[in-house]
Design a protein around this motif. Structure first.
Motif, PDB file in Angstrom:
ATOM      1  N   LYS A  24       0.635   9.488  -0.404  1.00  0.00           N
ATOM      2  CA  LYS A  24       1.779   8.790   0.171  1.00  0.00           C
ATOM      3  C   LYS A  24       1.443   7.322   0.386  1.00  0.00           C
ATOM      4  O   LYS A  24       0.281   6.941   0.484  1.00  0.00           O
ATOM      5  N   SER A  25       2.492   6.505   0.476  1.00  0.00           N
ATOM      6  CA  SER A  25       2.292   5.087   0.748  1.00  0.00           C
ATOM      7  C   SER A  25       3.295   4.616   1.789  1.00  0.00           C
ATOM      8  O   SER A  25       4.377   5.184   1.940  1.00  0.00           O
ATOM      9  N   LEU A  26       2.905   3.588   2.517  1.00  0.00           N
ATOM     10  CA  LEU A  26       3.779   2.942   3.482  1.00  0.00           C
ATOM     11  C   LEU A  26       3.532   1.443   3.354  1.00  0.00           C
ATOM     12  O   LEU A  26       2.398   0.990   3.469  1.00  0.00           O
ATOM     13  N   GLU A  27       4.600   0.703   3.081  1.00  0.00           N
ATOM     14  CA  GLU A  27       4.504  -0.749   2.968  1.00  0.00           C
ATOM     15  C   GLU A  27       5.410  -1.371   4.012  1.00  0.00           C
ATOM     16  O   GLU A  27       6.556  -0.959   4.166  1.00  0.00           O
ATOM     17  N   ILE A  28       4.873  -2.334   4.731  1.00  0.00           N
ATOM     18  CA  ILE A  28       5.648  -3.051   5.735  1.00  0.00           C
ATOM     19  C   ILE A  28       5.603  -4.525   5.383  1.00  0.00           C
ATOM     20  O   ILE A  28       4.517  -5.089   5.222  1.00  0.00           O
ATOM     21  N   GLU A  29       6.772  -5.134   5.247  1.00  0.00           N
ATOM     22  CA  GLU A  29       6.877  -6.566   4.955  1.00  0.00           C
ATOM     23  C   GLU A  29       7.648  -7.218   6.095  1.00  0.00           C
ATOM     24  O   GLU A  29       8.755  -6.805   6.421  1.00  0.00           O
ATOM     25  N   ILE A  30       7.039  -8.213   6.710  1.00  0.00           N
ATOM     26  CA  ILE A  30       7.666  -8.919   7.816  1.00  0.00           C
ATOM     27  C   ILE A  30       7.456 -10.408   7.594  1.00  0.00           C
ATOM     28  O   ILE A  30       6.353 -10.840   7.278  1.00  0.00           O
TER      29      ILE A  30
END
Length: 53
Positions: free
Chosen positions: A37-43
């Motif tokens: 699984k992957s989780l990407e957070i862009e802020i």
């Protein structure tokens, strides 16, 4: 840095952000072909304006 250190650093940075000042917030999650699984957070947030002297 270890994964644990990277996650801790990310948590510290997120805790300091003012949600009202953010320009972009994107969270994407997914699954790779191998089942991982992957989780990407862009802020993003604006750079503070520099005062003219």
């Amino acid at each position: 840095m270890t994964n644990q250190e990277l996650i801790q650093k990310a948590i510290e940075v997120l805790a300091r952000l003012d949600p009202k000042e953010l320009e972009t917030v994107n969270i994407r999650s997914g699954r790779y072909c191998d089942g991982s699984k992957s989780l990407e957070i862009e802020i993003s947030w604006p750079e503070p304006e520099k005062e003219s002297k």
